[in-house]
Design a protein around this motif. Structure first.
Motif, PDB file in Angstrom:
ATOM      1  N   PHE A   1      -5.283  10.932  -7.521  1.00 55.33           N
ATOM      2  CA  PHE A   1      -4.136  10.560  -7.668  1.00 55.33           C
ATOM      3  C   PHE A   1      -3.592   8.988  -7.572  1.00 55.33           C
ATOM      4  N   LEU A   2      -4.891   8.335  -6.794  1.00 58.67           N
ATOM      5  CA  LEU A   2      -4.700   6.867  -6.889  1.00 58.67           C
ATOM      6  C   LEU A   2      -4.893   6.051  -8.021  1.00 58.67           C
ATOM      7  N   ILE A   3      -5.728   7.143  -8.712  1.00 60.31           N
ATOM      8  CA  ILE A   3      -6.232   6.289 -10.334  1.00 60.31           C
ATOM      9  C   ILE A   3      -4.929   6.510 -11.012  1.00 60.31           C
ATOM     10  N   TYR A   4      -4.274   7.706 -10.708  1.00 60.54           N
ATOM     11  CA  TYR A   4      -3.133   7.700 -11.725  1.00 60.54           C
ATOM     12  C   TYR A   4      -2.172   6.884 -11.669  1.00 60.54           C
ATOM     13  N   LEU A   5      -1.874   6.631  -9.885  1.00 58.91           N
ATOM     14  CA  LEU A   5      -0.908   5.626  -9.791  1.00 58.91           C
ATOM     15  C   LEU A   5      -1.181   4.170  -9.976  1.00 58.91           C
ATOM     16  N   ALA A   6      -2.527   3.939 -10.327  1.00 57.60           N
ATOM     17  CA  ALA A   6      -3.086   2.572 -10.595  1.00 57.60           C
ATOM     18  C   ALA A   6      -2.910   2.537 -12.159  1.00 57.60           C
ATOM     19  N   VAL A   7      -3.170   3.282 -12.973  1.00 65.21           N
ATOM     20  CA  VAL A   7      -2.809   3.540 -14.458  1.00 65.21           C
ATOM     21  C   VAL A   7      -1.249   3.082 -14.425  1.00 65.21           C
ATOM     22  N   LYS A   8      -0.400   3.787 -13.735  1.00 69.45           N
ATOM     23  CA  LYS A   8       0.860   3.596 -14.081  1.00 69.45           C
ATOM     24  C   LYS A   8       1.450   2.250 -13.416  1.00 69.45           C
TER      25      LYS A   8
ATOM     26  N   LEU B   1      -1.181  -1.891  -6.507  1.00 68.62           N
ATOM     27  CA  LEU B   1      -2.650  -1.774  -7.232  1.00 68.62           C
ATOM     28  C   LEU B   1      -3.638  -2.274  -6.509  1.00 68.62           C
ATOM     29  N   VAL B   2      -3.412  -3.442  -5.666  1.00 67.81           N
ATOM     30  CA  VAL B   2      -4.301  -3.931  -4.544  1.00 67.81           C
ATOM     31  C   VAL B   2      -4.621  -2.987  -3.517  1.00 67.81           C
ATOM     32  N   ILE B   3      -3.580  -2.344  -2.934  1.00 69.19           N
ATOM     33  CA  ILE B   3      -3.749  -1.531  -1.904  1.00 69.19           C
ATOM     34  C   ILE B   3      -4.519  -0.055  -2.474  1.00 69.19           C
ATOM     35  N   GLY B   4      -4.034   0.271  -3.527  1.00 71.61           N
ATOM     36  CA  GLY B   4      -4.632   1.440  -3.889  1.00 71.61           C
ATOM     37  C   GLY B   4      -6.204   1.112  -4.348  1.00 71.61           C
ATOM     38  N   VAL B   5      -6.666   0.164  -4.778  1.00 71.25           N
ATOM     39  CA  VAL B   5      -8.095  -0.202  -4.946  1.00 71.25           C
ATOM     40  C   VAL B   5      -8.875   0.101  -3.734  1.00 71.25           C
TER      41      VAL B   5
ATOM     42  N   PHE C   1     -13.250   8.139   8.495  1.00 66.78           N
ATOM     43  CA  PHE C   1     -12.095   8.864   7.804  1.00 66.78           C
ATOM     44  C   PHE C   1     -10.660   8.223   8.291  1.00 66.78           C
ATOM     45  N   GLN C   2     -10.617   7.962   9.561  1.00 66.38           N
ATOM     46  CA  GLN C   2      -9.440   7.575  10.163  1.00 66.38           C
ATOM     47  C   GLN C   2      -9.022   6.080   9.491  1.00 66.38           C
ATOM     48  N   LYS C   3      -9.928   5.303   8.971  1.00 65.28           N
ATOM     49  CA  LYS C   3      -9.717   4.040   8.527  1.00 65.28           C
ATOM     50  C   LYS C   3      -9.282   4.426   7.159  1.00 65.28           C
ATOM     51  N   SER C   4      -9.848   5.130   6.319  1.00 66.47           N
ATOM     52  CA  SER C   4      -9.207   5.274   4.953  1.00 66.47           C
ATOM     53  C   SER C   4      -7.957   6.007   4.936  1.00 66.47           C
ATOM     54  N   LEU C   5      -7.850   6.854   5.834  1.00 67.59           N
ATOM     55  CA  LEU C   5      -6.517   7.527   6.005  1.00 67.59           C
ATOM     56  C   LEU C   5      -5.350   6.503   6.261  1.00 67.59           C
ATOM     57  N   PHE C   6      -5.616   5.799   7.320  1.00 65.65           N
ATOM     58  CA  PHE C   6      -4.645   4.590   7.657  1.00 65.65           C
ATOM     59  C   PHE C   6      -4.275   3.518   6.496  1.00 65.65           C
ATOM     60  N   ILE C   7      -5.141   3.213   5.749  1.00 63.68           N
ATOM     61  CA  ILE C   7      -5.182   2.525   4.397  1.00 63.68           C
ATOM     62  C   ILE C   7      -4.019   3.245   3.484  1.00 63.68           C
ATOM     63  N   SER C   8      -4.356   4.498   3.134  1.00 70.12           N
ATOM     64  CA  SER C   8      -3.834   5.426   2.448  1.00 70.12           C
ATOM     65  C   SER C   8      -2.218   5.563   2.793  1.00 70.12           C
ATOM     66  N   THR C   9      -2.192   5.705   4.134  1.00 72.88           N
ATOM     67  CA  THR C   9      -0.812   5.751   4.594  1.00 72.88           C
ATOM     68  C   THR C   9      -0.012   4.574   4.612  1.00 72.88           C
ATOM     69  N   CYS C  10      -0.535   3.452   4.800  1.00 79.21           N
ATOM     70  CA  CYS C  10      -0.075   2.167   4.575  1.00 79.21           C
ATOM     71  C   CYS C  10       0.611   1.926   3.220  1.00 79.21           C
ATOM     72  N   ARG C  11      -0.356   2.276   2.170  1.00 79.77           N
ATOM     73  CA  ARG C  11       0.075   2.209   0.971  1.00 79.77           C
ATOM     74  C   ARG C  11       1.218   3.130   0.344  1.00 79.77           C
ATOM     75  N   CYS C  12       1.267   4.374   1.127  1.00 85.20           N
ATOM     76  CA  CYS C  12       2.560   5.011   0.801  1.00 85.20           C
ATOM     77  C   CYS C  12       3.650   4.635   1.432  1.00 85.20           C
TER      78      CYS C  12
ATOM     79  N   VAL D   1       9.193   0.832   2.002  1.00 88.34           N
ATOM     80  CA  VAL D   1       9.340  -0.529   1.977  1.00 88.34           C
ATOM     81  C   VAL D   1       9.783  -1.193   0.745  1.00 88.34           C
ATOM     82  N   PHE D   2       9.084  -0.921  -0.420  1.00 88.11           N
ATOM     83  CA  PHE D   2       9.206  -1.713  -1.510  1.00 88.11           C
ATOM     84  C   PHE D   2      10.608  -1.005  -2.336  1.00 88.11           C
TER      85      PHE D   2
END
Length: 142
Positions: free
Chosen positions: A128-135, A90-94, A53-64, A70-71
């Motif tokens: 939400f990540l699928i929505y962002l990936a489509v976008k 897209l890469v980080i979302g997947v 859970f902590q790893k997945s939360l970290f990856i989602s936080t980095c993506r956000c 940053v971008f």
């Protein structure tokens, strides 16, 4: 006066690990275990579930942080990385979606008491990540 020879021996061996998961308590539990393709008889610990859970939360936080701070603000202010946001997003979302599914599986394998809570939470984030990936894909393809 008693000596150690008078006392029974003490078993100092470590307790055996439980290898069989407790039987699911409902049809919904059994359905989720089949959906997540969890093998019978293999378990995980609550610590392993928490770590996933902590790893997945970290990856989602980095993506956000990358996508929303940053971008759009930092890199254009410096004059670099224009237009790379959708590709990296897209890469980080997947990667985040895969990580969330992995952690959901860990919660279920551990038969964690909060497995349903995290499954609902993780599924909402995946939506939400699928929505962002489509976008992101529409931005890349246009």
């Amino acid at each position: 006066m008693s000596t150690t020879a008078d006392q029974p021996p003490i078993d100092t061996a470590a307790p055996a690990l439980v290898t069989a998961a407790p039987a699911p308590s409902s049809d919904a539990d059994r359905f989720m275990r089949r959906l997540l393709r969890l093998p019978e008889g293999q378990t995980s610990t609550a610590d392993q579930a928490r770590s996933a859970f902590q790893k997945s939360l970290f990856i989602s936080t980095c993506r956000c942080l990358l996508m929303y701070i940053v971008f759009p603000f930092v890199l254009p202010a410096v004059g670099i990385a224009r237009g790379v946001g959708p590709y990296v997003g897209l890469v980080i979302g997947v990667l985040a979606m895969v990580s969330i599914v992995y952690s959901i599986r860990r919660f279920w394998r551990a038969n964690h008491s909060k497995r349903w809570h995290y499954t609902i939470f993780g599924t909402a984030i995946i939506g939400f990540l699928i929505y962002l990936a489509v976008k992101d894909l529409s931005t890349i393809l246009s």
